[in-house]
Design an enzyme around this catalytic site. Structure first.
Site, PDB file in Angstrom:
ATOM      1  N   SER A 198      18.430  45.989 -35.643  1.00  0.00           N
ATOM      2  CA  SER A 198      17.429  45.652 -34.625  1.00  0.00           C
ATOM      3  C   SER A 198      17.514  44.182 -34.279  1.00  0.00           C
ATOM      4  N   THR A 245      15.170  42.464 -34.180  1.00  0.00           N
ATOM      5  CA  THR A 245      14.166  41.820 -35.035  1.00  0.00           C
ATOM      6  C   THR A 245      14.834  40.925 -36.085  1.00  0.00           C
ATOM      7  N   TYR A 273       9.178  45.042 -42.115  1.00  0.00           N
ATOM      8  CA  TYR A 273      10.116  45.923 -41.400  1.00  0.00           C
ATOM      9  C   TYR A 273      11.403  45.166 -41.064  1.00  0.00           C
ATOM     10  N   LYS A 288      15.679  45.483 -42.309  1.00  0.00           N
ATOM     11  CA  LYS A 288      16.907  45.514 -41.489  1.00  0.00           C
ATOM     12  C   LYS A 288      17.854  44.393 -41.915  1.00  0.00           C
ATOM     13  N   TYR A 316      19.720  46.871 -31.902  1.00  0.00           N
ATOM     14  CA  TYR A 316      19.111  47.315 -30.646  1.00  0.00           C
ATOM     15  C   TYR A 316      18.101  46.281 -30.173  1.00  0.00           C
ATOM     16  N   PHE A 317      18.043  46.083 -28.867  1.00  0.00           N
ATOM     17  CA  PHE A 317      16.938  45.323 -28.287  1.00  0.00           C
ATOM     18  C   PHE A 317      15.788  46.328 -28.046  1.00  0.00           C
ATOM     19  N   ASN A 318      15.133  46.375 -26.922  1.00  0.00           N
ATOM     20  CA  ASN A 318      13.941  47.238 -26.817  1.00  0.00           C
ATOM     21  C   ASN A 318      14.261  48.546 -26.094  1.00  0.00           C
ATOM     22  N   ASN A 356       2.307  51.475 -30.488  1.00  0.00           N
ATOM     23  CA  ASN A 356       2.423  50.035 -30.749  1.00  0.00           C
ATOM     24  C   ASN A 356       3.196  49.348 -29.634  1.00  0.00           C
ATOM     25  N   ARG A 386      11.279  40.590 -22.614  1.00  0.00           N
ATOM     26  CA  ARG A 386      12.128  41.352 -23.537  1.00  0.00           C
ATOM     27  C   ARG A 386      13.312  41.959 -22.781  1.00  0.00           C
ATOM     28  N   ARG A 435      -0.622  38.701 -29.255  1.00  0.00           N
ATOM     29  CA  ARG A 435      -0.573  39.527 -30.460  1.00  0.00           C
ATOM     30  C   ARG A 435       0.073  38.689 -31.568  1.00  0.00           C
ATOM     31  N   GLY A 455       2.317  37.251 -34.306  1.00  0.00           N
ATOM     32  CA  GLY A 455       3.701  37.553 -34.677  1.00  0.00           C
ATOM     33  C   GLY A 455       4.626  37.726 -33.480  1.00  0.00           C
TER      34      GLY A 455
HETATM   35  P1  NAD Z   1      11.644  57.381 -34.953  1.00  0.00           P
HETATM   36  O1  NAD Z   1      10.526  57.170 -35.913  1.00  0.00           O
HETATM   37  O2  NAD Z   1      11.384  58.187 -33.739  1.00  0.00           O
HETATM   38  O3  NAD Z   1      12.917  58.001 -35.709  1.00  0.00           O
HETATM   39  C1  NAD Z   1      13.197  57.732 -37.056  1.00  0.00           C
HETATM   40  C2  NAD Z   1      13.339  59.069 -37.745  1.00  0.00           C
HETATM   41  O4  NAD Z   1      13.617  58.873 -39.131  1.00  0.00           O
HETATM   42  C3  NAD Z   1      12.067  59.921 -37.673  1.00  0.00           C
HETATM   43  O5  NAD Z   1      12.412  61.178 -37.132  1.00  0.00           O
HETATM   44  C4  NAD Z   1      11.600  60.030 -39.119  1.00  0.00           C
HETATM   45  O6  NAD Z   1      11.000  61.279 -39.379  1.00  0.00           O
HETATM   46  C5  NAD Z   1      12.898  59.844 -39.876  1.00  0.00           C
HETATM   47  N1  NAD Z   1      12.777  59.306 -41.240  1.00  0.00           N
HETATM   48  C6  NAD Z   1      12.120  58.194 -41.668  1.00  0.00           C
HETATM   49  N2  NAD Z   1      12.325  58.003 -42.977  1.00  0.00           N
HETATM   50  C7  NAD Z   1      13.144  59.001 -43.383  1.00  0.00           C
HETATM   51  C8  NAD Z   1      13.730  59.347 -44.634  1.00  0.00           C
HETATM   52  N3  NAD Z   1      13.502  58.625 -45.739  1.00  0.00           N
HETATM   53  N4  NAD Z   1      14.529  60.432 -44.693  1.00  0.00           N
HETATM   54  C9  NAD Z   1      14.764  61.186 -43.595  1.00  0.00           C
HETATM   55  N5  NAD Z   1      14.225  60.920 -42.393  1.00  0.00           N
HETATM   56  C10 NAD Z   1      13.429  59.837 -42.299  1.00  0.00           C
HETATM   57  O7  NAD Z   1      12.198  55.940 -34.553  1.00  0.00           O
HETATM   58  P2  NAD Z   1      13.331  55.537 -33.517  1.00  0.00           P
HETATM   59  O8  NAD Z   1      12.707  54.664 -32.503  1.00  0.00           O
HETATM   60  O9  NAD Z   1      14.105  56.732 -33.082  1.00  0.00           O
HETATM   61  O10 NAD Z   1      14.217  54.591 -34.448  1.00  0.00           O
HETATM   62  C11 NAD Z   1      15.424  55.030 -35.048  1.00  0.00           C
HETATM   63  C12 NAD Z   1      16.011  53.859 -35.818  1.00  0.00           C
HETATM   64  O11 NAD Z   1      16.236  52.784 -34.911  1.00  0.00           O
HETATM   65  C13 NAD Z   1      15.107  53.302 -36.916  1.00  0.00           C
HETATM   66  O12 NAD Z   1      15.914  52.940 -38.012  1.00  0.00           O
HETATM   67  C14 NAD Z   1      14.492  52.086 -36.282  1.00  0.00           C
HETATM   68  O13 NAD Z   1      14.137  51.111 -37.233  1.00  0.00           O
HETATM   69  C15 NAD Z   1      15.642  51.598 -35.409  1.00  0.00           C
HETATM   70  N6  NAD Z   1      15.199  50.770 -34.269  1.00  0.00           N
HETATM   71  C16 NAD Z   1      14.264  51.250 -33.408  1.00  0.00           C
HETATM   72  C17 NAD Z   1      13.837  50.454 -32.356  1.00  0.00           C
HETATM   73  C18 NAD Z   1      12.760  50.933 -31.413  1.00  0.00           C
HETATM   74  O14 NAD Z   1      12.128  50.095 -30.757  1.00  0.00           O
HETATM   75  N7  NAD Z   1      12.517  52.215 -31.264  1.00  0.00           N
HETATM   76  C19 NAD Z   1      14.386  49.183 -32.176  1.00  0.00           C
HETATM   77  C20 NAD Z   1      15.356  48.737 -33.073  1.00  0.00           C
HETATM   78  C21 NAD Z   1      15.755  49.550 -34.125  1.00  0.00           C
HETATM   79  C1  WQD Z   2       6.945  44.174 -25.835  1.00  0.00           C
HETATM   80  C2  WQD Z   2       6.118  43.158 -25.057  1.00  0.00           C
HETATM   81  C3  WQD Z   2       4.153  42.410 -26.231  1.00  0.00           C
HETATM   82  C4  WQD Z   2       2.066  46.265 -26.204  1.00  0.00           C
HETATM   83  C5  WQD Z   2       8.875  45.736 -31.325  1.00  0.00           C
HETATM   84  C6  WQD Z   2       9.294  45.371 -32.719  1.00  0.00           C
HETATM   85  C7  WQD Z   2      10.777  45.279 -32.823  1.00  0.00           C
HETATM   86  C8  WQD Z   2      11.484  46.507 -32.240  1.00  0.00           C
HETATM   87  C9  WQD Z   2      10.895  46.995 -30.961  1.00  0.00           C
HETATM   88  C10 WQD Z   2      12.384  47.887 -33.960  1.00  0.00           C
HETATM   89  C11 WQD Z   2       5.596  42.007 -25.926  1.00  0.00           C
HETATM   90  C12 WQD Z   2       3.766  43.172 -24.982  1.00  0.00           C
HETATM   91  C13 WQD Z   2       2.993  45.261 -26.019  1.00  0.00           C
HETATM   92  C14 WQD Z   2       0.825  46.190 -25.503  1.00  0.00           C
HETATM   93  C15 WQD Z   2       1.555  44.138 -24.490  1.00  0.00           C
HETATM   94  N1  WQD Z   2      11.484  47.612 -33.102  1.00  0.00           N
HETATM   95  N2  WQD Z   2       2.754  44.220 -25.192  1.00  0.00           N
HETATM   96  N3  WQD Z   2       0.638  45.130 -24.664  1.00  0.00           N
HETATM   97  O1  WQD Z   2       7.258  43.453 -29.911  1.00  0.00           O
HETATM   98  O2  WQD Z   2       9.384  43.225 -28.513  1.00  0.00           O
HETATM   99  O3  WQD Z   2       9.362  44.738 -30.442  1.00  0.00           O
HETATM  100  O4  WQD Z   2       9.472  46.995 -30.992  1.00  0.00           O
HETATM  101  O5  WQD Z   2      13.230  47.279 -34.459  1.00  0.00           O
HETATM  102  O6  WQD Z   2      11.071  45.074 -34.171  1.00  0.00           O
HETATM  103  O7  WQD Z   2       8.704  44.122 -33.058  1.00  0.00           O
HETATM  104  O8  WQD Z   2       8.096  45.373 -28.445  1.00  0.00           O
HETATM  105  O9  WQD Z   2       7.035  47.025 -26.980  1.00  0.00           O
HETATM  106  O10 WQD Z   2       5.703  46.104 -28.912  1.00  0.00           O
HETATM  107  O11 WQD Z   2       6.217  44.613 -26.978  1.00  0.00           O
HETATM  108  O12 WQD Z   2       1.337  43.186 -23.727  1.00  0.00           O
HETATM  109  O13 WQD Z   2      -0.046  47.040 -25.654  1.00  0.00           O
HETATM  110  O14 WQD Z   2       4.933  43.826 -24.562  1.00  0.00           O
HETATM  111  O15 WQD Z   2       3.302  41.333 -26.455  1.00  0.00           O
HETATM  112  O16 WQD Z   2       5.616  40.855 -25.127  1.00  0.00           O
HETATM  113  P1  WQD Z   2       8.459  44.074 -29.330  1.00  0.00           P
HETATM  114  P2  WQD Z   2       6.721  45.884 -27.856  1.00  0.00           P
END
Ligand code: NAD
Ligand code: WQD
Length: 342
Positions: free
Chosen positions: A124, A126, A148, A152, A176-178, A197, A230, A291, A293
């Site tokens: 991520s 992050t 979290y 990573k 990944y970005f967002n 969130n 973002r 928010r 952080g």
């Molecule tokens: P998600 O929660 O939809 O998918 C994650 C899946 O993992 C879920 O289906 C959950 O049930 C499963 N899971 C969790 N712990 C497990 C375990 N111990 N064993 C088996 N299954 C388990 O989330 P997502 O958005 O699809 O994210 C997928 C991956 O990408 C995650 O590792 C997340 O940290 C990473 N990621 C997500 C984002 C984002 O913004 N969505 C950004 C960067 C990285």
């Molecule tokens: C985006 C922008 C908020 C909600 C998070 C995790 C990051 C990654 C992706 C996994 C920011 C603003 C948000 C709201 C708002 N996950 N916002 N009102 O914070 O960039 O990233 O998710 O690795 O680790 O930190 O994404 O979608 O929460 O926020 O104004 O109700 O939207 O302040 O500027 P973020 P986000």
């Protein structure tokens, strides 16, 4: 190839499964369903017209992993399983460390036992914490600002050490970005449990009338319109990045890291306006405090992935909004359907 896809029922995993099946790979999905529904995988089969194998199992369970590796001839693993809610990780740090790191370690041991050496890992943006500069290149300083993010960062370190010790390993971590949007079919998409969130699912639920208004977290950042910026990436582009990584694993000994982003920054207000255009109606919102952080600006330099993986994001925020809205309107309560009425 036969690919083990952990976290396969999740938001990103279900989209990766579609792309893998459409490219002709075999998919063995493994998920504990702690944050997802098996229905997502049935929808994947509907979209692709192809069958996949599903194991409901926890990645932290060595016996369960052994059974999966014994039942299938796995060529490569894409490891997405993990807990991902930043705020929850601050409240429950041990659960996050235990789940995310134990899952990775148990998986690596199982891969070793079964002679599987190819892995793509979900990292991520992050890991850059509050980035030292934008656009962010992979060599920028790393920092974790919450548990979290630390999982990573530690996971990448574990992977680097494992690859240094075993020259057969080929590992790519994708930062990944967002991710936003949904599959254009409207059959799969992001299905947050409880209050979302993240920005886009929150906007979608306000637009659908499930929540009153969006709170814009701060309009006094040092950005063009004062709101946070973002790099929003269509989930289908992101899913295709996994396919590109799998295709390049053979030429990638060791542990490599790649940003997956568009290279473009979008502010909260620009995102809101784009979603309003997709919906065709104004979306109620109000400006709230920052928010805790949050950072001001974060966007990728995706050049390394373009050069080495031959991957580029091609979809924009407008298209992602249209796809997210199609998913939201077709599935107003996600995969579980409406809550039961009394
Ligand atoms: P998600 O929660 O939809 O998918 C994650 C899946 O993992 C879920 O289906 C959950 O049930 C499963 N899971 C969790 N712990 C497990 C375990 N111990 N064993 C088996 N299954 C388990 O989330 P997502 O958005 O699809 O994210 C997928 C991956 O990408 C995650 O590792 C997340 O940290 C990473 N990621 C997500 C984002 C984002 O913004 N969505 C950004 C960067 C990285
Ligand atoms: C985006 C922008 C908020 C909600 C998070 C995790 C990051 C990654 C992706 C996994 C920011 C603003 C948000 C709201 C708002 N996950 N916002 N009102 O914070 O960039 O990233 O998710 O690795 O680790 O930190 O994404 O979608 O929460 O926020 O104004 O109700 O939207 O302040 O500027 P973020 P986000």
């Amino acid at each position: 190839m036969n690919i083990l896809l952990t976290g396969g029922a999740g938001y990103i995993g279900s989209h990766v499964a579609v792309e893998l099946l459409e490219a002709g790979h075999g998919v063995v999905a493994l998920d504990s369903l702690v944050n997802s529904h098996e229905e997502a995988l049935r929808r994947v089969e509907r979209i692709t017209g192809a069958a996949l194998s599903f194991h409901r199992a926890d990645c932290t369970d060595p016996a369960a992993l052994r059974r999966v590796f014994e039942a299938h001839d796995i060529d490569a693993v894409i490891h997405l399983a993990g807990l991902k809610a930043v705020g929850e990780s601050v409240e429950q740090p041990l659960r996050y460390y235990r789940n995310n790191l134990d899952a990775l370690l148990t998986l690596l041991e199982a891969m070793g036992e079964h002679g599987v050496h190819r892995l793509v890992f979900s990292s991520s943006a992050t890991v850059y914490g509050d980035p030292e500069r934008v656009p962010i290149t992979e060599d920028c300083a790393l920092d974790a600002t919450n548990p979290y993010g630390a999982t990573k960062l530690f996971a990448e370190r574990i992977l680097a050490d494992a690859a240094a010790a075993d020259p057969r390993l080929r590992i790519i971590s994708l930062r990944y970005f967002n991710p936003i949007g949904a599959h254009p079919s409207g059959l799969i998409g992001e299905d947050p449990q409880g209050v979302p969130n993240n920005l886009f699912p929150y906007i979608a639920q306000v637009a659908a009338g499930r929540r009153e208004q969006l709170r814009v977290y701060g309009d006094d950042y040092d950005t063009p319109d004062g709101t946070g910026v973002r790099d929003y990436l269509h989930v289908v582009d992101l899913a295709r990045g996994h396919l590109a990584a799998v295709d390049h694993l053979a030429d990638a000994p060791g542990h490599r890291v790649y940003n997956l982003g568009t290279g473009r920054g979008t502010s909260v207000m620009e995102a809101l306006r784009a979603f309003e255009r997709a919906v065709g109606a104004p979306i109620p919102h109000t400006v709230a405090d920052r928010r805790p952080g949050d950072i001001a600006v974060c966007y990728a330099d995706p050049g390394a992935a373009a050069r080495d993986l031959e991957w580029k994001a091609v979809r924009g925020v407008e298209e992602a909004c249209a796809d997210a809205w199609r998913w939201q309107t077709a599935n107003p309560y996600g995969f579980a359907g409406p809550p039961e009425r009394l």
